[in-house]
Motif scaffolding. Sequence first.
Motif, PDB file in Angstrom:
ATOM      1  N   ASP A  42     -21.560   3.333  48.645  1.00 55.46           N
ATOM      2  CA  ASP A  42     -22.539   4.020  48.287  1.00 55.46           C
ATOM      3  C   ASP A  42     -22.610   3.815  46.599  1.00 55.46           C
ATOM      4  O   ASP A  42     -21.952   4.109  45.983  1.00 55.46           O
ATOM      5  CB  ASP A  42     -22.480   5.774  48.335  1.00 55.46           C
ATOM      6  CG  ASP A  42     -23.432   6.765  47.845  1.00 55.46           C
ATOM      7  OD1 ASP A  42     -24.407   6.000  47.270  1.00 55.46           O
ATOM      8  OD2 ASP A  42     -23.235   7.948  48.014  1.00 55.46           O
ATOM      9  N   ASN A  43     -23.865   3.249  46.137  1.00 57.28           N
ATOM     10  CA  ASN A  43     -23.939   2.615  44.810  1.00 57.28           C
ATOM     11  C   ASN A  43     -22.602   1.592  44.587  1.00 57.28           C
ATOM     12  O   ASN A  43     -21.984   2.029  43.587  1.00 57.28           O
ATOM     13  CB  ASN A  43     -24.022   3.883  43.829  1.00 57.28           C
ATOM     14  CG  ASN A  43     -25.523   4.497  43.827  1.00 57.28           C
ATOM     15  OD1 ASN A  43     -26.521   3.724  44.320  1.00 57.28           O
ATOM     16  ND2 ASN A  43     -25.459   5.866  43.621  1.00 57.28           N
ATOM     17  N   ASP A  44     -22.274   0.756  45.628  1.00 59.40           N
ATOM     18  CA  ASP A  44     -21.180  -0.159  45.288  1.00 59.40           C
ATOM     19  C   ASP A  44     -20.044   0.304  45.163  1.00 59.40           C
ATOM     20  O   ASP A  44     -18.788   0.086  44.794  1.00 59.40           O
ATOM     21  CB  ASP A  44     -21.360  -0.727  44.033  1.00 59.40           C
ATOM     22  CG  ASP A  44     -22.202  -1.962  44.216  1.00 59.40           C
ATOM     23  OD1 ASP A  44     -22.514  -2.266  45.303  1.00 59.40           O
ATOM     24  OD2 ASP A  44     -23.015  -2.384  43.267  1.00 59.40           O
ATOM     25  N   LYS A  45     -19.835   1.951  45.367  1.00 57.93           N
ATOM     26  CA  LYS A  45     -18.435   2.784  45.597  1.00 57.93           C
ATOM     27  C   LYS A  45     -18.291   2.755  47.095  1.00 57.93           C
ATOM     28  O   LYS A  45     -18.985   3.277  47.687  1.00 57.93           O
ATOM     29  CB  LYS A  45     -18.400   3.789  44.676  1.00 57.93           C
ATOM     30  CG  LYS A  45     -18.486   3.660  43.220  1.00 57.93           C
ATOM     31  CD  LYS A  45     -18.339   4.873  42.502  1.00 57.93           C
ATOM     32  CE  LYS A  45     -18.406   5.006  40.828  1.00 57.93           C
ATOM     33  NZ  LYS A  45     -18.856   5.915  40.311  1.00 57.93           N
ATOM     34  N   TRP A  46     -16.869   2.653  47.170  1.00 58.34           N
ATOM     35  CA  TRP A  46     -16.463   3.154  48.628  1.00 58.34           C
ATOM     36  C   TRP A  46     -16.587   4.594  48.852  1.00 58.34           C
ATOM     37  O   TRP A  46     -16.038   5.411  47.966  1.00 58.34           O
ATOM     38  CB  TRP A  46     -14.964   2.758  48.867  1.00 58.34           C
ATOM     39  CG  TRP A  46     -14.632   1.272  48.971  1.00 58.34           C
ATOM     40  CD1 TRP A  46     -14.078   0.470  48.057  1.00 58.34           C
ATOM     41  CD2 TRP A  46     -15.281   0.488  50.094  1.00 58.34           C
ATOM     42  NE1 TRP A  46     -14.230  -0.891  48.546  1.00 58.34           N
ATOM     43  CE2 TRP A  46     -14.741  -0.821  49.641  1.00 58.34           C
ATOM     44  CE3 TRP A  46     -16.041   0.536  51.220  1.00 58.34           C
ATOM     45  CZ2 TRP A  46     -15.356  -2.000  50.573  1.00 58.34           C
ATOM     46  CZ3 TRP A  46     -16.276  -0.331  52.088  1.00 58.34           C
ATOM     47  CH2 TRP A  46     -15.870  -1.572  51.787  1.00 58.34           C
ATOM     48  N   SER A  47     -17.018   5.142  49.848  1.00 58.86           N
ATOM     49  CA  SER A  47     -17.103   6.260  50.131  1.00 58.86           C
ATOM     50  C   SER A  47     -16.631   6.832  51.617  1.00 58.86           C
ATOM     51  O   SER A  47     -16.787   5.684  52.608  1.00 58.86           O
ATOM     52  CB  SER A  47     -18.694   6.839  49.820  1.00 58.86           C
ATOM     53  OG  SER A  47     -18.925   8.217  49.977  1.00 58.86           O
ATOM     54  N   HIS A  48     -16.766   7.772  52.111  1.00 62.01           N
ATOM     55  CA  HIS A  48     -16.247   8.149  53.451  1.00 62.01           C
ATOM     56  C   HIS A  48     -16.856   9.407  54.002  1.00 62.01           C
ATOM     57  O   HIS A  48     -17.255  10.395  53.040  1.00 62.01           O
ATOM     58  CB  HIS A  48     -14.857   8.395  53.485  1.00 62.01           C
ATOM     59  CG  HIS A  48     -14.259   9.436  52.877  1.00 62.01           C
ATOM     60  ND1 HIS A  48     -14.139  10.879  53.391  1.00 62.01           N
ATOM     61  CD2 HIS A  48     -14.119   9.814  51.603  1.00 62.01           C
ATOM     62  CE1 HIS A  48     -13.447  11.526  52.419  1.00 62.01           C
ATOM     63  NE2 HIS A  48     -13.615  11.100  51.431  1.00 62.01           N
ATOM     64  N   VAL A  49     -17.199   9.604  55.154  1.00 52.78           N
ATOM     65  CA  VAL A  49     -17.830  10.778  55.715  1.00 52.78           C
ATOM     66  C   VAL A  49     -17.024  10.851  57.006  1.00 52.78           C
ATOM     67  O   VAL A  49     -16.900   9.944  57.795  1.00 52.78           O
ATOM     68  CB  VAL A  49     -19.203  10.726  55.790  1.00 52.78           C
ATOM     69  CG1 VAL A  49     -19.812   9.823  56.782  1.00 52.78           C
ATOM     70  CG2 VAL A  49     -19.889  12.066  55.794  1.00 52.78           C
ATOM     71  N   PRO A  50     -16.869  12.041  57.586  1.00 56.14           N
ATOM     72  CA  PRO A  50     -16.239  12.155  59.025  1.00 56.14           C
ATOM     73  C   PRO A  50     -17.302  11.771  60.170  1.00 56.14           C
ATOM     74  O   PRO A  50     -18.617  12.311  59.726  1.00 56.14           O
ATOM     75  CB  PRO A  50     -15.909  14.035  58.887  1.00 56.14           C
ATOM     76  CG  PRO A  50     -16.120  14.490  57.604  1.00 56.14           C
ATOM     77  CD  PRO A  50     -16.947  13.454  56.909  1.00 56.14           C
ATOM     78  N   CYS A  51     -16.723  11.429  60.980  1.00 56.68           N
ATOM     79  CA  CYS A  51     -17.656  11.121  62.260  1.00 56.68           C
ATOM     80  C   CYS A  51     -17.735  12.066  63.006  1.00 56.68           C
ATOM     81  O   CYS A  51     -16.838  12.618  63.700  1.00 56.68           O
ATOM     82  CB  CYS A  51     -17.036   9.752  62.990  1.00 56.68           C
ATOM     83  SG  CYS A  51     -17.868   9.043  64.519  1.00 56.68           S
ATOM     84  N   VAL A  52     -18.735  12.225  63.448  1.00 57.42           N
ATOM     85  CA  VAL A  52     -19.517  13.430  64.369  1.00 57.42           C
ATOM     86  C   VAL A  52     -19.840  13.175  65.816  1.00 57.42           C
ATOM     87  O   VAL A  52     -20.471  14.082  66.343  1.00 57.42           O
ATOM     88  CB  VAL A  52     -20.138  14.667  63.646  1.00 57.42           C
ATOM     89  CG1 VAL A  52     -19.200  15.388  62.515  1.00 57.42           C
ATOM     90  CG2 VAL A  52     -21.444  14.098  62.874  1.00 57.42           C
TER      91      VAL A  52
END
Length: 331
Positions: A42-52
């Motif tokens: 996200d904007n060149d930064k690593w990001s994470h979100v839970p998988c649903v």
Amino acid sequence: MVATTLAQDDSPFFSLLPPEIRELIYQDIWSESGSRQHIYKDNDKWSHVPCVADYSTGDTRFEKFTQSARGSQEEYYWVKRLKSEWCYHWCCEQSTAKWHRAQNPNDSWREENVGHAGPSGFMNPMLVCKRMYREALPSLVANTTFVFTDLLEAHGWLSLYGGNPEKLPIRSLEICILTTQLMTELYFPTSEENEGPNPAFGHGNSSNGRSEDSHPGITMHSNPWQRVCDQLALLPNLHSLHIWFHTRDLRDWHKRMSETRFFAKLFNVKVKDRNQFVLALPDLPLKPKRGLPSHHFFENETLEGAPFVVERGPRPNNWRVHLMASGLRGP
Ligand SMILES: [Zn+2]
């Protein structure tokens, strides 16, 4: 990091609890905040979100699209979901801040129908102190299923974390890819007699000093998918690997895909239990309708010695989506 890590002896967490109990606490945090996590940029930064997403319920996007009223906002969103690189993880994508920023802020249908993951405690132990970071990171890597929907992101993340399997034992991965037409064409033989690389694309070098490549540097043997396969083959601790593919090509998968060439490098990947290494591919029609001879498809003898099992299922029909989304939708 090692030189500047303090022992934190005043902390009851470290001085009173044995390492085994601390490990159980970490594992509880990973599982409470979602042990399957999408990793993306996200904007060149690593990001994470839970998988649903629930893979077992099947891909209902096309069905929902055809049921939505023509010209409605609902229909607009189902078209977006059908074209999304996150494929059957569209609901996970819609819970990311990145996706929400890209939408119209005055969209009432989105506000009522789309979720947002909000802050998660998943990374909190990594932010407490350097000692907890160093202790918890191997536990996080070993107990999380990392989900990728982009080959370049998967390659980038595996380059960062895949080279230290003793300290960071990656055990579980999911890769869900909507591949481009270019990628599948790289592997498509030009004729039954000529099964070498497709000459319409480059070979990575030019003998006469002139490059005639339409995509220089991208070949059947050197492309983002091959690089991810090579990285997967170097992971010694894999317990679970789920790979799902579909194509953006408007033509049917079975007409332009050589599965045995495209997925050949997966034969180098090792997962402890073969049944936990799943290659999920689109359904195939009966043989006369296919574009290539049967040895280009995974079934029966071409699967002998494969370290994975193939699961087939329906995929959205790109051509129908294209026609219907272009205003040519029938009654
Ligand atoms: Zn997901």
